[in-house]
Design an enzyme around this catalytic site. Sequence first.
Site, mmCIF file in Angstrom:
data_model
loop_
_atom_site.group_PDB
_atom_site.id
_atom_site.type_symbol
_atom_site.label_atom_id
_atom_site.label_comp_id
_atom_site.label_asym_id
_atom_site.label_seq_id
_atom_site.Cartn_x
_atom_site.Cartn_y
_atom_site.Cartn_z
ATOM 1 N N HIS A 86 0.745 -0.911 -0.008
ATOM 2 C CA HIS A 86 0.065 -0.179 0.046
ATOM 3 C C HIS A 86 0.807 1.169 -0.057
ATOM 4 C CE1 HIS A 86 -2.589 -3.468 1.371
ATOM 5 N NE2 HIS A 86 -3.964 -2.201 0.566
ATOM 6 N N ASN A 87 2.239 1.294 -1.277
ATOM 7 C CA ASN A 87 2.815 2.905 -0.911
ATOM 8 C C ASN A 87 1.907 2.880 -2.189
ATOM 9 O OD1 ASN A 87 2.967 0.738 -3.552
ATOM 10 N ND2 ASN A 87 4.618 -0.365 -2.182
ATOM 11 N N HIS A 119 1.094 1.954 -6.123
ATOM 12 C CA HIS A 119 -0.056 1.433 -5.811
ATOM 13 C C HIS A 119 -1.673 2.112 -6.328
ATOM 14 C CE1 HIS A 119 -3.982 -0.468 -5.183
ATOM 15 N NE2 HIS A 119 -3.902 0.272 -4.039
ATOM 16 N N HIS A 163 -6.574 7.710 -2.082
ATOM 17 C CA HIS A 163 -8.023 6.354 -1.618
ATOM 18 C C HIS A 163 -6.810 5.991 -0.822
ATOM 19 C CE1 HIS A 163 -5.436 3.192 -4.087
ATOM 20 N NE2 HIS A 163 -6.394 2.506 -2.965
ATOM 21 N N ASP A 164 -5.231 5.114 -0.702
ATOM 22 C CA ASP A 164 -4.713 4.816 0.555
ATOM 23 C C ASP A 164 -4.086 5.489 1.335
ATOM 24 O OD1 ASP A 164 -5.871 1.909 0.859
ATOM 25 O OD2 ASP A 164 -4.846 1.353 -1.233
ATOM 26 N N ASP A 219 -9.176 -0.904 -7.646
ATOM 27 C CA ASP A 219 -8.718 -0.260 -6.248
ATOM 28 C C ASP A 219 -7.632 -2.201 -6.806
ATOM 29 O OD1 ASP A 219 -6.854 0.027 -4.166
ATOM 30 O OD2 ASP A 219 -9.090 -0.988 -2.826
HETATM 31 C C1 BYE Z 1 -7.646 -7.043 -0.821
HETATM 32 C C2 BYE Z 1 -8.044 -6.462 0.086
HETATM 33 C C3 BYE Z 1 -6.631 -6.105 0.700
HETATM 34 C C4 BYE Z 1 -5.825 -5.440 -0.028
HETATM 35 F F1 BYE Z 1 -4.700 -13.428 0.468
HETATM 36 C C5 BYE Z 1 -5.416 -5.342 -1.545
HETATM 37 F F2 BYE Z 1 -5.488 -14.609 -1.170
HETATM 38 C C6 BYE Z 1 -6.140 -6.434 -1.587
HETATM 39 F F3 BYE Z 1 -6.768 -12.801 0.064
HETATM 40 N N1 BYE Z 1 -6.133 -7.198 -3.237
HETATM 41 N N2 BYE Z 1 -5.727 -6.173 -3.611
HETATM 42 C C7 BYE Z 1 -5.134 -7.109 -5.331
HETATM 43 C C8 BYE Z 1 -5.830 -8.575 -3.420
HETATM 44 C C9 BYE Z 1 -6.257 -8.557 -4.889
HETATM 45 N N3 BYE Z 1 -6.375 -9.804 -2.731
HETATM 46 C C10 BYE Z 1 -5.913 -10.305 -3.513
HETATM 47 N N4 BYE Z 1 -5.153 -11.066 -4.765
HETATM 48 C C11 BYE Z 1 -5.076 -9.725 -4.808
HETATM 49 O O1 BYE Z 1 -4.834 -9.418 -6.431
HETATM 50 C C12 BYE Z 1 -6.097 -12.055 -2.852
HETATM 51 C C13 BYE Z 1 -5.434 -11.805 -1.681
HETATM 52 C C14 BYE Z 1 -3.578 -12.496 -1.986
HETATM 53 C C15 BYE Z 1 -5.250 -13.218 -0.515
HETATM 54 CL CL1 BYE Z 1 -9.255 -8.108 -1.638
HETATM 55 ZN ZN ZN Z 2 -5.759 -0.068 -2.810
#
Ligand code: BYE
Ligand code: ZN
Length: 523
Positions: free
Chosen positions: A249-250, A253, A289-290, A399
């Site tokens: 979350h940098n 992103h 947003h972050d 996002d």
């Molecule tokens: C989400 C919520 C918070 C932060 F472990 C990031 F399988 C995410 F659940 N994001 N953003 C992109 C993702 C992605 N979460 C996942 N895959 C992504 O491509 C799944 C996670 C690795 C996990 Cl949803």
């Molecule tokens: Zn984000």
Amino acid sequence: MTTKVVYFVVDGRDEQTEFCSDDDTDDLKETFRAAAEAGPHDILKLYNKKGNLINISPRLSENAPDSRYKLEVVAAQCTGEHSTMASRLGFDLSVFDERLCALEKKVFVDNGDMPETVVEMKAKVEELKQKLEGVEHLSWLGLFKDISSGTSLKPFWDKQKSLKKSEQHSKRVFQKFMSMSKVQVTDEVREYLHKPTFDNWQWDESEMLILLRQMFIDLGFVTRFNIELPVLHNWLYEVFTNYNLVPFHNFKHCFMVAQMMYGLTWLIDLPSILDDIDILTLITSAICHDLDHPGYNNAYQINARTELALRYNDISPLENHHCSVAFEILEKQHCNIFRNLKRDEFRRVREGMIRCILATDMAKHNEILGNFKTAVQHFDLNNKDHKSVLMMILIKVADISNECRPMEVAEPWLECLLQEFFNQSDLEKLEGLPVAPFMDRDKVTKPSSQIGFIKFVLLPLFEALGILFPKLEPHIITPVRKALDYYTDMQNALEEEKHKKESSNSVGKHNGISNQVNGKIQT
Ligand code: BYE
Ligand code: ZN
């Protein structure tokens, strides 16, 4: 060469040792360590009859059984933040483990067989290791207080400081950004910036600032909203400095989400269905947003009762914070890109940004997607609620859209995300907080996390948007289906590798999965 015998008492026991004056000091210390049953990190103290501390060396004077030295063991001080409970307790099992392995090898080579005692010893060390690992997470109970007091882990807020960018680094980026600000971005790059295939890994942070500026210019915001360029520069730079040095979350992103929103804007010709205030809201929300994300999610904030959770009463603490920081930045007049907006326009942007940024909390995912699916059935842009839920869906898509990108772009992002998740679960284990299985490095693999996520989160979300904008299909749905195949193949390859290992009878603790985050899968 003279042989000496010294007599000493340790832990109430009488001991004696023999050594030569030209022996190695370390060897002698090792002998004393063994006599004291001390670990490699323990400090040994030797006192003479007068109670004076004396040096352990082969120059040590001989003594008689009635004038014994006194040997004392002091548990090693733990100063390292990463030291395990075992080393805090004053011994390092991995050293025993290594020694035993070496011993095992030697005995096996010399004997061709393993004595029962060595096997027993190994089992003991393993048992002790597991016991310690099993209670390590209970440190929060205070069981180990006396061992770690004064030397233990840094408090959470101390760690937070290190997430902040150094002034030096930020200034360098600003200088580069400013030195480039007069440079024209080529038409080729401006065109490339419209595409979801854009590769962020090719650009540094100051270049990303230039590209964000270009988006504002090319969307016509600079002229339409009378945004002065120095104010735009100050705002972008302030945004950049308020993103932390966390794995996922940098600022990069932030750039990627803004770039995807920008790409979607052109792909579905948003200016033909939304007004300029709405598009300004979407792009600005994506950029903000972050803001100031600490690298630990809402569940952590709530369970650890952080300042953020307390401030926002456990209600989307992070998203509330990102949004609050966004408007704090805009309060500084030299950063206020909205300063020439009419009062009513500003009110609309603020309302919209709050709605969009709060919508990025994945806890709200089902609710928002449900509302959108209902709206899509008879979509009406004159309906305020329909327009609002469309904007929320757009920022949500941008996002979590990494998997729409080419594999070379998307996969490193997954590695960054898992790194951030693993950092969180490590901290949670240490602090005795609940750990989500999808964050646990012992349970998660790249394919196992992505297969479910793509099937149950990404595809339903993207397909819903695809119903409203069929043009998006080849840009966001097809690549995500490909990513699903890619991770399914990877999963199969991993399973096969595991089976191979099992059948060749070399079942170890490591299944090759934990290596994935840093390295590529080897098949
Ligand atoms: C989400 C919520 C918070 C932060 F472990 C990031 F399988 C995410 F659940 N994001 N953003 C992109 C993702 C992605 N979460 C996942 N895959 C992504 O491509 C799944 C996670 C690795 C996990 Cl949803
Ligand atoms: Zn984000």
